[in-house]
Design a protein around this motif. Sequence first.
Motif, mmCIF file in Angstrom:
data_model
loop_
_atom_site.group_PDB
_atom_site.id
_atom_site.type_symbol
_atom_site.label_atom_id
_atom_site.label_comp_id
_atom_site.label_asym_id
_atom_site.label_seq_id
_atom_site.Cartn_x
_atom_site.Cartn_y
_atom_site.Cartn_z
ATOM 1 N N GLY A 329 0.819 -1.196 0.000
ATOM 2 C CA GLY A 329 0.000 0.000 0.000
ATOM 3 C C GLY A 329 0.858 1.253 0.000
ATOM 4 O O GLY A 329 2.049 1.197 -0.285
ATOM 5 N N PHE A 330 0.238 2.391 0.323
ATOM 6 C CA PHE A 330 0.974 3.652 0.338
ATOM 7 C C PHE A 330 0.421 4.507 1.481
ATOM 8 O O PHE A 330 -0.710 4.352 1.920
ATOM 9 C CB PHE A 330 0.855 4.382 -0.997
ATOM 10 C CG PHE A 330 -0.545 4.604 -1.467
ATOM 11 C CD1 PHE A 330 -1.231 5.753 -1.089
ATOM 12 C CD2 PHE A 330 -1.184 3.670 -2.267
ATOM 13 C CE1 PHE A 330 -2.515 5.960 -1.523
ATOM 14 C CE2 PHE A 330 -2.463 3.875 -2.697
ATOM 15 C CZ PHE A 330 -3.148 5.023 -2.339
ATOM 16 N N ASN A 331 1.275 5.426 1.972
ATOM 17 C CA ASN A 331 0.943 6.282 3.105
ATOM 18 C C ASN A 331 0.617 7.686 2.588
ATOM 19 O O ASN A 331 1.402 8.309 1.885
ATOM 20 C CB ASN A 331 2.125 6.350 4.078
ATOM 21 C CG ASN A 331 1.695 6.735 5.468
ATOM 22 O OD1 ASN A 331 0.681 6.234 5.951
ATOM 23 N ND2 ASN A 331 2.445 7.622 6.112
ATOM 24 N N VAL A 332 -0.556 8.156 2.902
ATOM 25 C CA VAL A 332 -0.992 9.476 2.482
ATOM 26 C C VAL A 332 -0.821 10.441 3.673
ATOM 27 O O VAL A 332 -1.313 10.176 4.772
ATOM 28 C CB VAL A 332 -2.461 9.449 2.028
ATOM 29 C CG1 VAL A 332 -2.905 10.854 1.629
ATOM 30 C CG2 VAL A 332 -2.634 8.476 0.881
ATOM 31 N N CYS A 333 -0.132 11.524 3.426
ATOM 32 C CA CYS A 333 0.107 12.517 4.482
ATOM 33 C C CYS A 333 -0.629 13.822 4.162
ATOM 34 O O CYS A 333 -0.789 14.168 2.987
ATOM 35 C CB CYS A 333 1.594 12.823 4.611
ATOM 36 S SG CYS A 333 2.579 11.367 5.063
ATOM 37 N N ALA A 334 -1.051 14.513 5.223
ATOM 38 C CA ALA A 334 -1.765 15.771 5.033
ATOM 39 C C ALA A 334 -1.357 16.765 6.132
ATOM 40 O O ALA A 334 -1.102 16.383 7.273
ATOM 41 C CB ALA A 334 -3.268 15.531 5.061
ATOM 42 N N TYR A 335 -1.312 18.080 5.740
ATOM 43 C CA TYR A 335 -0.994 19.121 6.714
ATOM 44 C C TYR A 335 -1.766 20.378 6.329
ATOM 45 O O TYR A 335 -1.871 20.720 5.145
ATOM 46 C CB TYR A 335 0.506 19.425 6.746
ATOM 47 C CG TYR A 335 0.842 20.515 7.729
ATOM 48 C CD1 TYR A 335 0.976 20.206 9.087
ATOM 49 C CD2 TYR A 335 0.993 21.824 7.309
ATOM 50 C CE1 TYR A 335 1.264 21.219 9.994
ATOM 51 C CE2 TYR A 335 1.274 22.831 8.209
ATOM 52 C CZ TYR A 335 1.406 22.528 9.554
ATOM 53 O OH TYR A 335 1.681 23.533 10.464
ATOM 54 N N SER A 336 -2.284 21.053 7.364
ATOM 55 C CA SER A 336 -2.973 22.318 7.135
ATOM 56 C C SER A 336 -2.871 23.167 8.393
ATOM 57 O O SER A 336 -2.904 22.658 9.517
ATOM 58 C CB SER A 336 -4.452 22.066 6.802
ATOM 59 O OG SER A 336 -5.144 23.294 6.714
ATOM 60 N N ASP A 337 -2.713 24.497 8.197
ATOM 61 C CA ASP A 337 -2.660 25.407 9.343
ATOM 62 C C ASP A 337 -4.045 25.679 9.893
ATOM 63 O O ASP A 337 -4.197 26.027 11.063
ATOM 64 C CB ASP A 337 -2.016 26.753 8.925
ATOM 65 C CG ASP A 337 -0.527 26.580 8.628
ATOM 66 O OD1 ASP A 337 0.097 25.706 9.266
ATOM 67 O OD2 ASP A 337 -0.032 27.285 7.726
ATOM 68 N N THR A 338 -5.061 25.519 9.071
ATOM 69 C CA THR A 338 -6.390 25.962 9.479
ATOM 70 C C THR A 338 -7.448 24.858 9.501
ATOM 71 O O THR A 338 -8.491 25.033 10.131
ATOM 72 C CB THR A 338 -6.882 27.060 8.524
ATOM 73 O OG1 THR A 338 -6.956 26.515 7.207
ATOM 74 C CG2 THR A 338 -5.937 28.256 8.535
#
Length: 351
Positions: A329-338
């Motif tokens: 599989g694969f690893n999905v990353c996410a980042y947000s300030d708000t």
Amino acid sequence: MSFPTLQLTDAGRSIIVSALAGGAIVFTKVGVGNGERPADINEITELVNPVKTIGIGEISKGDGCANITAVLDNANLVEGYWWREIGIYAKDSDDNEVIYAYAHAGEHADYIPAYSNTSYLRTTMNITVVVGSAENVSAVINEYIGYVTTETYESHLNDYENPHKVTKEQIGLENVENLSIDDQTPNIEFGVSYETIQNGEKMKTILGKIRLQMNRLISHLSSANPHKITCSTIGAATSSHPHAATDITSGTLPISRGGTGGTTAINARKNLGMQAGRSSINVVAGELCSNFVPFNSPFINEVNIVLTPELQRTQTDLKLFIQYHNKSGFNVCAYSDTITAKIKFSYIAME
């Protein structure tokens, strides 16, 4: 024809007695008449008023009786009469013809009309008379009585074993060999020009013309393109020719020809080594979040993440990316300030 049972006369009884003593009963003819009933049938030796005598066509012996067949018609009859009398004649011991048996129709007599183009009568009489236990019973059969019975006619008609005993000499075939078609060896006069068959020609000439035409046909059929047909003649394409993509209106192109080899999106992706799916990731503002997406593939070369259009328009500071991928599989990353929310996305992975 309405007659009671025939009655033996005294003359008939005497003939039977003579036959039982070793003599014979020989029937000679059948007589018809229009006389009145005799006072004593036993004593008569002739019809009261004879009109016509009829030859005997057939005779057969049964159990104590004889069956006689004769045909009555009105051919050549100038004047009609009431058919009242019938008598069966036989030879007595002095070789005289006498009435052996007699019957009178009385009031049941039939009228026999004179012959005309519109009035013709013919009837077959089957007459049974007593002969007792006499062994030697026969009849004088008329060689020509003008008619045959239906049974005799049908028997003759269905006799295919040469009933007339016709010989080949009689019909001019004495010099003709008796061979089947398969065993015949005809002579052929070889033709040299293509001519039509003419009426009255000899068989060897006809066969020669046929042979020449057949040889020509065989040669024609074995030739390669004897009519010199070209692609342009019949509006066909050459064996090697290109097509534009817009010319393809049906069928499925294989991958080797630039297609997908599939008739549905799922099959197309599978054939191209692509798999698609949907997943989500929980994003917390100010934190780097990740979600592992399992994938049934031996090895993943590339993964494309696609956000929904609404999310793309409203959440401009969201970062969504692939951190790593492996065989499972694969690893999905996410980042947000708000953003703090559950983000849904779709993906396409290339094997």
